[in-house]
Design a protein around this motif. Structure first.
Motif, PDB file in Angstrom:
ATOM      1  N   ALA A  58       0.909  -1.266   0.222  1.00  0.00           N
ATOM      2  CA  ALA A  58       0.085  -0.050   0.155  1.00  0.00           C
ATOM      3  C   ALA A  58       1.189   1.147   0.200  1.00  0.00           C
ATOM      4  O   ALA A  58       2.299   1.148   0.685  1.00  0.00           O
ATOM      5  CB  ALA A  58      -1.219   0.348   1.086  1.00  0.00           C
ATOM      6  N   THR A  59       0.663   2.140  -0.676  1.00  0.00           N
ATOM      7  CA  THR A  59       1.568   3.464  -0.948  1.00  0.00           C
ATOM      8  C   THR A  59       0.261   4.434  -0.296  1.00  0.00           C
ATOM      9  O   THR A  59      -0.836   4.455  -1.506  1.00  0.00           O
ATOM     10  CB  THR A  59       1.788   3.627  -2.410  1.00  0.00           C
ATOM     11  N   ASP A  60       1.250   5.481  -0.489  1.00  0.00           N
ATOM     12  CA  ASP A  60      -0.203   7.239  -0.133  1.00  0.00           C
ATOM     13  C   ASP A  60       0.148   8.247  -1.429  1.00  0.00           C
ATOM     14  O   ASP A  60       0.533   6.945  -1.997  1.00  0.00           O
ATOM     15  CB  ASP A  60       0.417   7.651   1.638  1.00  0.00           C
ATOM     16  N   ASP A  61      -0.031   8.964  -0.983  1.00  0.00           N
ATOM     17  CA  ASP A  61      -0.342  10.138  -2.271  1.00  0.00           C
ATOM     18  C   ASP A  61       1.511  10.304  -2.534  1.00  0.00           C
ATOM     19  O   ASP A  61       1.538  10.565  -4.391  1.00  0.00           O
ATOM     20  CB  ASP A  61      -0.962  11.022  -1.617  1.00  0.00           C
ATOM     21  N   SER A  62       2.279  10.069  -1.706  1.00  0.00           N
ATOM     22  CA  SER A  62       3.405  11.046  -2.076  1.00  0.00           C
ATOM     23  C   SER A  62       3.998   9.399  -2.486  1.00  0.00           C
ATOM     24  O   SER A  62       5.722   9.770  -2.949  1.00  0.00           O
ATOM     25  CB  SER A  62       3.977  11.204  -0.595  1.00  0.00           C
ATOM     26  N   GLY A  63       3.751   8.348  -2.448  1.00  0.00           N
ATOM     27  CA  GLY A  63       4.522   6.763  -2.829  1.00  0.00           C
ATOM     28  C   GLY A  63       5.118   5.980  -1.794  1.00  0.00           C
ATOM     29  O   GLY A  63       5.513   5.302  -2.171  1.00  0.00           O
ATOM     30  N   ARG A  64       4.817   6.725  -0.498  1.00  0.00           N
ATOM     31  CA  ARG A  64       5.178   5.918   0.428  1.00  0.00           C
ATOM     32  C   ARG A  64       5.056   5.212   0.706  1.00  0.00           C
ATOM     33  O   ARG A  64       3.519   4.934   0.508  1.00  0.00           O
ATOM     34  CB  ARG A  64       5.642   6.884   1.396  1.00  0.00           C
ATOM     35  N   ILE A  65       5.507   3.604   0.996  1.00  0.00           N
ATOM     36  CA  ILE A  65       5.029   2.457   1.371  1.00  0.00           C
ATOM     37  C   ILE A  65       4.462   2.431   2.621  1.00  0.00           C
ATOM     38  O   ILE A  65       4.741   2.854   3.834  1.00  0.00           O
ATOM     39  CB  ILE A  65       6.430   1.159   1.345  1.00  0.00           C
ATOM     40  N   THR A  66       3.366   2.013   2.816  1.00  0.00           N
ATOM     41  CA  THR A  66       2.429   2.433   3.929  1.00  0.00           C
ATOM     42  C   THR A  66       1.856   0.981   4.515  1.00  0.00           C
ATOM     43  O   THR A  66       1.314   0.760   5.542  1.00  0.00           O
ATOM     44  CB  THR A  66       1.277   3.389   4.076  1.00  0.00           C
ATOM     45  N   GLY A  67       2.079   0.493   3.578  1.00  0.00           N
ATOM     46  CA  GLY A  67       1.425  -1.622   4.362  1.00  0.00           C
ATOM     47  C   GLY A  67       2.024  -2.226   3.232  1.00  0.00           C
ATOM     48  O   GLY A  67       2.197  -2.541   2.083  1.00  0.00           O
ATOM     49  N   LEU A  68       1.833  -3.591   3.580  1.00  0.00           N
ATOM     50  CA  LEU A  68       1.958  -4.754   2.982  1.00  0.00           C
ATOM     51  C   LEU A  68       1.878  -6.138   3.189  1.00  0.00           C
ATOM     52  O   LEU A  68       1.363  -6.033   4.662  1.00  0.00           O
ATOM     53  CB  LEU A  68       3.783  -5.048   3.533  1.00  0.00           C
ATOM     54  N   LEU A  69       1.656  -6.629   2.215  1.00  0.00           N
ATOM     55  CA  LEU A  69       0.806  -8.440   2.789  1.00  0.00           C
ATOM     56  C   LEU A  69       1.379  -9.151   1.649  1.00  0.00           C
ATOM     57  O   LEU A  69       1.729  -8.628   0.520  1.00  0.00           O
ATOM     58  CB  LEU A  69      -0.150  -8.738   2.573  1.00  0.00           C
ATOM     59  N   PHE A  86       0.174  -5.850   7.507  1.00  0.00           N
ATOM     60  CA  PHE A  86       0.820  -4.501   8.024  1.00  0.00           C
ATOM     61  C   PHE A  86       0.160  -3.610   7.566  1.00  0.00           C
ATOM     62  O   PHE A  86       0.389  -3.176   6.397  1.00  0.00           O
ATOM     63  CB  PHE A  86       2.569  -4.707   7.633  1.00  0.00           C
ATOM     64  N   VAL A  87      -0.115  -2.606   8.548  1.00  0.00           N
ATOM     65  CA  VAL A  87      -0.564  -1.136   8.014  1.00  0.00           C
ATOM     66  C   VAL A  87       0.176  -0.098   8.845  1.00  0.00           C
ATOM     67  O   VAL A  87      -0.672  -0.418   9.718  1.00  0.00           O
ATOM     68  CB  VAL A  87      -1.882  -1.096   7.291  1.00  0.00           C
ATOM     69  N   ASP A  88       0.530   0.802   8.219  1.00  0.00           N
ATOM     70  CA  ASP A  88       1.245   2.270   8.831  1.00  0.00           C
ATOM     71  C   ASP A  88      -0.360   3.392   8.839  1.00  0.00           C
ATOM     72  O   ASP A  88      -0.744   4.037   7.593  1.00  0.00           O
ATOM     73  CB  ASP A  88       1.972   2.392   8.295  1.00  0.00           C
ATOM     74  N   VAL A  89      -0.544   3.222   9.868  1.00  0.00           N
ATOM     75  CA  VAL A  89      -1.512   4.703  10.403  1.00  0.00           C
ATOM     76  C   VAL A  89      -0.543   5.588  11.026  1.00  0.00           C
ATOM     77  O   VAL A  89      -0.619   5.371  12.087  1.00  0.00           O
ATOM     78  CB  VAL A  89      -2.618   3.594  10.770  1.00  0.00           C
ATOM     79  N   PRO A  90      -1.392   6.388  10.846  1.00  0.00           N
ATOM     80  CA  PRO A  90      -1.249   7.561  11.428  1.00  0.00           C
ATOM     81  C   PRO A  90      -1.572   8.218  12.885  1.00  0.00           C
ATOM     82  O   PRO A  90      -2.826   7.655  13.578  1.00  0.00           O
ATOM     83  CB  PRO A  90      -1.823   9.309  10.958  1.00  0.00           C
ATOM     84  N   VAL A  91      -0.860   8.296  13.537  1.00  0.00           N
ATOM     85  CA  VAL A  91      -0.880   8.606  15.554  1.00  0.00           C
ATOM     86  C   VAL A  91      -2.038   8.878  15.766  1.00  0.00           C
ATOM     87  O   VAL A  91      -1.779   9.991  15.415  1.00  0.00           O
ATOM     88  CB  VAL A  91       0.668   8.725  16.277  1.00  0.00           C
ATOM     89  N   ASN A  92      -3.102   8.323  16.476  1.00  0.00           N
ATOM     90  CA  ASN A  92      -3.893   9.432  16.814  1.00  0.00           C
ATOM     91  C   ASN A  92      -4.774   9.734  15.347  1.00  0.00           C
ATOM     92  O   ASN A  92      -5.841  10.695  16.045  1.00  0.00           O
ATOM     93  CB  ASN A  92      -3.946   9.729  18.328  1.00  0.00           C
ATOM     94  N   HIS A  93      -5.178   9.491  14.773  1.00  0.00           N
ATOM     95  CA  HIS A  93      -6.321   9.866  13.881  1.00  0.00           C
ATOM     96  C   HIS A  93      -6.964   9.083  14.113  1.00  0.00           C
ATOM     97  O   HIS A  93      -8.085   7.950  14.625  1.00  0.00           O
ATOM     98  CB  HIS A  93      -5.280   9.363  12.410  1.00  0.00           C
TER      99      HIS A  93
END
Length: 306
Positions: A58-69, A86-93
């Protein structure tokens, strides 16, 4: 919502950095993977034909890797193990849980192209990984018995090897012989003790999965065996099995020690040893405890079979 695509070789460094950070948190811990960059790099490299061909990101708008399976398939057993999601989400979002759920579901949907016609899937994560438990429930996975991971740290590991080096085992302990009857006996014992394991008895004895195997013998009779491997930062004891009529006599403990000696001699020193024991198996827990192993964490497997 993040964008979902198949992984590319160039994603490796960013992916490893993500995994190292998320693995350190029990809320994201996946049991198949180690927690350091070196371990993760080696384990991802073991995927066939290569890690990127078996992974979606998974990637965000900037192309940064934010998730994987990642998906590992055993064609012989027609089973697949899902390393993640694995999914990275902003802290306290405020919508963190929803982002995690939607991204995990999208990763799994994309990974179905890799899974092809394999319908037997397994997840394995920390018992405190609540999002993984909810993911498993949404997709029809059933929780199995929890397993406890035991560790033997450097000082205790050294003490064990030095202490038991002075003892003479009651029965003959040796590396797996090439004799077909020994291979057959070990394979049969394995299937009897671990009928639904991630490795078959044949894979244990033929070296297909690069495990070291030691056996306890009484003449031509196989009394038990232990199998494991050396990873970058530890020795891992996969399996220990002893014939029922000779249990309780110290054969299991002797096999574990012999296996650790063999791994140390062939692969060099490691700072610790680890083993997985089904939760509730008190006899195994006592055996590892007497050798100096301590409880480290508890994991649970979720399985879906069509």
């Amino acid at each position: 919502m993040y964008d979902i695509r198949f992984a590319e070789p160039g994603d490796l460094s960013a992916t490893l950095a993500l995994l190292v950070r998320l693995q350190a948190d029990t809320a994201h811990h996946i049991g198949y993977l180690g927690e350091t960059l070196e371990v993760l790099s080696e384990e991802l490299a073991e995927f066939e034909p290569d890690w990127s061909a078996c992974s979606v990101v998974a990637t965000d708008d900037s192309g940064r890797i934010t998730g994987l399976l990642s998906v590992e398939i055993d064609a012989e057993k027609r089973r697949a193990w899902l390393h993640g999601p694995f999914v990275d989400v902003p802290v306290n979002h405020p919508a963190g849980s929803r982002i995690w759920d939607q991204t995990a579901d999208a990763l799994f949907a994309k990974a179905r192209d890799i899974l092809a016609d394999i319908d037997d899937h397994e997840l394995y994560g920390h018992t405190n990984h609540r999002r993984l438990a909810a993911f498993a429930e949404r997709h029809g996975f059933t929780a199995g018995k929890a397993s406890n991971i035991y560790l033997l740290d450097n000082g205790d590991l050294r003490t064990l090897l030095l202490r038991d080096a002075k003892h003479t085992p009651t029965h003959e302990m040796r590396a797996l012989p090439t004799d077909p009857f020994v291979h057959e006996a070990v394979a049969v014992l394995h299937e009897r003790c671990f009928p639904h394991s991630y490795l078959s008895g044949r894979q244990i004895v033929d070296g297909a999965k690069s495990r070291s195997v030691v056996v306890a013998m009484d003449g031509d009779r196989v009394l038990g065996y232990a199998a494991g491997k050396a990873q970058p930062e530890e020795y891992y004891v996969d399996f220990v099995a002893v014939e029922p009529d000779v249990r309780g006599g110290g054969i299991g403990a002797a096999l574990i020690t012999e296996l650790l000696w063999k791994l140390a001699a062939e692969q060099g020193a490691r700072p610790q040893a680890a083993a997985s024991i089904t939760a509730g198996n008190e006899s195994s827990a006592r055996m590892f405890g007497r050798l100096g192993f301590r409880l480290f964490l508890e994991l649970v497997a979720y399985r879906h079979s069509a």
